[in-house]
Write a protein that holds these residues in place. Structure first.
Motif, PDB file in Angstrom:
ATOM      1  N   UNK A  42     -35.407  33.671   7.085  1.00  0.00           N
ATOM      2  CA  UNK A  42     -36.797  32.871   7.168  1.00  0.00           C
ATOM      3  C   UNK A  42     -36.637  31.377   6.810  1.00  0.00           C
ATOM      4  N   UNK A  43     -36.814  31.042   8.367  1.00  0.00           N
ATOM      5  CA  UNK A  43     -37.208  29.595   8.551  1.00  0.00           C
ATOM      6  C   UNK A  43     -38.381  28.838   8.404  1.00  0.00           C
ATOM      7  N   UNK A  44     -39.013  28.954   8.197  1.00  0.00           N
ATOM      8  CA  UNK A  44     -40.687  28.511   7.806  1.00  0.00           C
ATOM      9  C   UNK A  44     -40.441  28.338   6.359  1.00  0.00           C
ATOM     10  N   UNK A  45     -40.215  29.535   5.649  1.00  0.00           N
ATOM     11  CA  UNK A  45     -39.878  28.950   4.021  1.00  0.00           C
ATOM     12  C   UNK A  45     -38.473  28.002   3.684  1.00  0.00           C
ATOM     13  N   UNK A  46     -37.874  28.393   4.835  1.00  0.00           N
ATOM     14  CA  UNK A  46     -36.134  27.153   5.148  1.00  0.00           C
ATOM     15  C   UNK A  46     -36.821  25.181   4.705  1.00  0.00           C
ATOM     16  N   UNK A  47     -37.977  25.491   6.364  1.00  0.00           N
ATOM     17  CA  UNK A  47     -37.981  23.909   6.493  1.00  0.00           C
ATOM     18  C   UNK A  47     -39.257  23.744   5.001  1.00  0.00           C
ATOM     19  N   UNK A  56     -39.007  15.934  -3.939  1.00  0.00           N
ATOM     20  CA  UNK A  56     -38.335  15.965  -5.276  1.00  0.00           C
ATOM     21  C   UNK A  56     -37.377  14.945  -5.739  1.00  0.00           C
ATOM     22  N   UNK A  57     -36.876  14.693  -4.367  1.00  0.00           N
ATOM     23  CA  UNK A  57     -35.596  13.412  -4.455  1.00  0.00           C
ATOM     24  C   UNK A  57     -34.181  14.420  -4.409  1.00  0.00           C
ATOM     25  N   UNK A  58     -34.522  15.824  -4.650  1.00  0.00           N
ATOM     26  CA  UNK A  58     -33.109  16.578  -4.381  1.00  0.00           C
ATOM     27  C   UNK A  58     -32.655  16.708  -3.266  1.00  0.00           C
ATOM     28  N   UNK A  59     -31.823  15.564  -2.940  1.00  0.00           N
ATOM     29  CA  UNK A  59     -31.245  15.806  -1.249  1.00  0.00           C
ATOM     30  C   UNK A  59     -30.155  16.815  -1.715  1.00  0.00           C
ATOM     31  N   UNK A  60     -29.082  16.774  -1.816  1.00  0.00           N
ATOM     32  CA  UNK A  60     -28.476  17.942  -1.625  1.00  0.00           C
ATOM     33  C   UNK A  60     -28.641  19.200  -1.229  1.00  0.00           C
ATOM     34  N   UNK A  61     -30.002  19.282  -2.154  1.00  0.00           N
ATOM     35  CA  UNK A  61     -30.735  21.104  -1.837  1.00  0.00           C
ATOM     36  C   UNK A  61     -31.619  21.077  -0.374  1.00  0.00           C
ATOM     37  N   UNK A  62     -31.852  19.594  -0.011  1.00  0.00           N
ATOM     38  CA  UNK A  62     -32.525  19.540   0.842  1.00  0.00           C
ATOM     39  C   UNK A  62     -31.444  19.760   2.325  1.00  0.00           C
ATOM     40  N   UNK A  63     -30.836  18.908   2.465  1.00  0.00           N
ATOM     41  CA  UNK A  63     -29.269  18.522   2.904  1.00  0.00           C
ATOM     42  C   UNK A  63     -28.885  20.697   3.394  1.00  0.00           C
ATOM     43  N   UNK A  64     -28.942  21.536   2.184  1.00  0.00           N
ATOM     44  CA  UNK A  64     -28.432  22.452   2.493  1.00  0.00           C
ATOM     45  C   UNK A  64     -29.204  23.402   3.133  1.00  0.00           C
ATOM     46  N   UNK A  65     -30.525  23.216   2.774  1.00  0.00           N
ATOM     47  CA  UNK A  65     -32.122  24.009   3.690  1.00  0.00           C
ATOM     48  C   UNK A  65     -31.357  24.065   4.906  1.00  0.00           C
ATOM     49  N   UNK A  67     -29.586  22.193   6.533  1.00  0.00           N
ATOM     50  CA  UNK A  67     -27.949  23.195   7.715  1.00  0.00           C
ATOM     51  C   UNK A  67     -28.493  24.672   8.121  1.00  0.00           C
ATOM     52  N   UNK A  68     -28.560  25.279   6.997  1.00  0.00           N
ATOM     53  CA  UNK A  68     -29.369  26.432   6.777  1.00  0.00           C
ATOM     54  C   UNK A  68     -30.450  26.669   8.416  1.00  0.00           C
ATOM     55  N   UNK A  69     -31.193  26.028   7.924  1.00  0.00           N
ATOM     56  CA  UNK A  69     -32.116  25.782  10.042  1.00  0.00           C
ATOM     57  C   UNK A  69     -31.578  25.460  10.855  1.00  0.00           C
ATOM     58  N   UNK A  70     -30.382  25.054  10.564  1.00  0.00           N
ATOM     59  CA  UNK A  70     -29.942  23.931  11.750  1.00  0.00           C
ATOM     60  C   UNK A  70     -28.659  25.158  12.789  1.00  0.00           C
ATOM     61  N   UNK A  71     -27.982  25.882  11.939  1.00  0.00           N
ATOM     62  CA  UNK A  71     -27.128  27.238  11.873  1.00  0.00           C
ATOM     63  C   UNK A  71     -27.990  27.950  13.035  1.00  0.00           C
ATOM     64  N   UNK A 127     -25.045  30.201   6.044  1.00  0.00           N
ATOM     65  CA  UNK A 127     -25.017  29.557   7.242  1.00  0.00           C
ATOM     66  C   UNK A 127     -24.301  30.632   8.293  1.00  0.00           C
ATOM     67  N   UNK A 128     -23.566  30.710   8.413  1.00  0.00           N
ATOM     68  CA  UNK A 128     -23.116  31.747   9.541  1.00  0.00           C
ATOM     69  C   UNK A 128     -24.200  32.995   9.338  1.00  0.00           C
ATOM     70  N   UNK A 129     -24.587  33.886   8.678  1.00  0.00           N
ATOM     71  CA  UNK A 129     -25.142  34.750   8.631  1.00  0.00           C
ATOM     72  C   UNK A 129     -26.980  33.996   9.575  1.00  0.00           C
ATOM     73  N   UNK A 130     -27.559  32.641   8.988  1.00  0.00           N
ATOM     74  CA  UNK A 130     -28.815  32.171   9.433  1.00  0.00           C
ATOM     75  C   UNK A 130     -28.066  31.758  11.994  1.00  0.00           C
ATOM     76  N   UNK A 131     -26.813  31.657  11.326  1.00  0.00           N
ATOM     77  CA  UNK A 131     -26.304  31.324  13.387  1.00  0.00           C
ATOM     78  C   UNK A 131     -26.503  32.984  14.214  1.00  0.00           C
TER      79      UNK A 131
END
Length: 233
Positions: A42-47, A56-65, A67-71, A127-131
């Motif tokens: 679900x790339x729409x939801x992840x973006x 919200x200032x939660x950059x760790x989770x933002x980076x996690x999602x 990463x999923x989109x990038x994969x 991330x592997x599954x998204x790839x």
């Protein structure tokens, strides 16, 4: 189903391909969410979640999602490049080989999850599954001339709505027939995605990570006839 491309394909082969791959995509997406708390297809939801977490200032989770989109994008890029190289070398079974790579990744995810147990890396695994989902979407898009997109449910649902309106008010007979064909294809995709997700939820509660191995086997069965017969083409 995995040989003919673009306009040389029939509606039946497109529907069979869409149904098979959407079943896998829906199942893997649901199993990934149940197991690790992230959607892999679900790339729409992840973006959207990237934006939410950044605001919200939660950059760790933002980076996690991110990463999923990038994969997912990297998977689509890798598959497309592999297909282009295979076509240049006249490999008839290049699409089967591409989906075989996806099957291998899903099998690896399933075996890793079963072995690692509670210590499994959820973010890395998704991330592997998204790839793998990126590979599948690129392969289905290219072989069908963009008619089959197995994980793009938002766009497909929109196309169904537009198609229903065109069936009710067709502007010519040919367009109406074409629209009905597309509606059948899109409906089969969404329905199979839903069935795959339901099966994954029911099976994950019993078998855990082995569900990914099961969906890998579905892909393997889809590919094997083309891989076995490649020397005859």
């Amino acid at each position: 189903m995995l040989i003919r491309e673009g306009e040389s394909r029939t509606l039946t082969t497109d529907v069979l391909l869409a149904s098979s791959l959407a079943f896998v995509a829906g199942g893997v997406n649901s199993a990934g969410y149940l197991g690790f708390g992230y959607f892999s297809a679900n790339m729409t939801g992840n973006v959207s979640l990237i934006s939410d977490h950044v605001s919200a200032g939660d950059l760790y989770l933002a980076a996690a999602f991110l990463g999923i989109v990038a994969m997912f994008v990297t998977g689509a890029f890798s598959a497309s490049l592999f297909i282009q190289i295979g076509k240049r070398k006249r490999l008839t079974a290049i699409y089967a080989l591409t989906l075989l790579a996806e099957a291998a990744l899903l099998m690896g995810v399933g075996l890793y999850t079963l072995r690692a147990g509670a210590s499994v890396s959820g973010l890395g695994t998704v991330g592997v599954i998204s790839f793998a989902m990126g590979i599948q979407n690129a392969a289905s898009t290219r072989i069908s001339g963009s008619r089959v997109r197995t994980t793009h449910i938002s766009g497909i649902a929109t196309d169904i709505g537009v198609g229903l309106a065109q069936v009710l008010e067709p502007y010519d007979a040919h367009a109406g027939r074409h629209t009905r064909d597309r509606l059948l294809l899109h409906s089969a995709t969404v329905g199979s995605f839903l069935v795959g997700g339901t099966v994954a939820v029911l099976c994950y509660r019993v078998a855990g990570g082995a569900v990914f191995c099961g969906f890998s086997i579905v892909l393997l069965l889809l590919c094997v006839r083309y891989l076995v017969g490649v020397s005859g083409h």
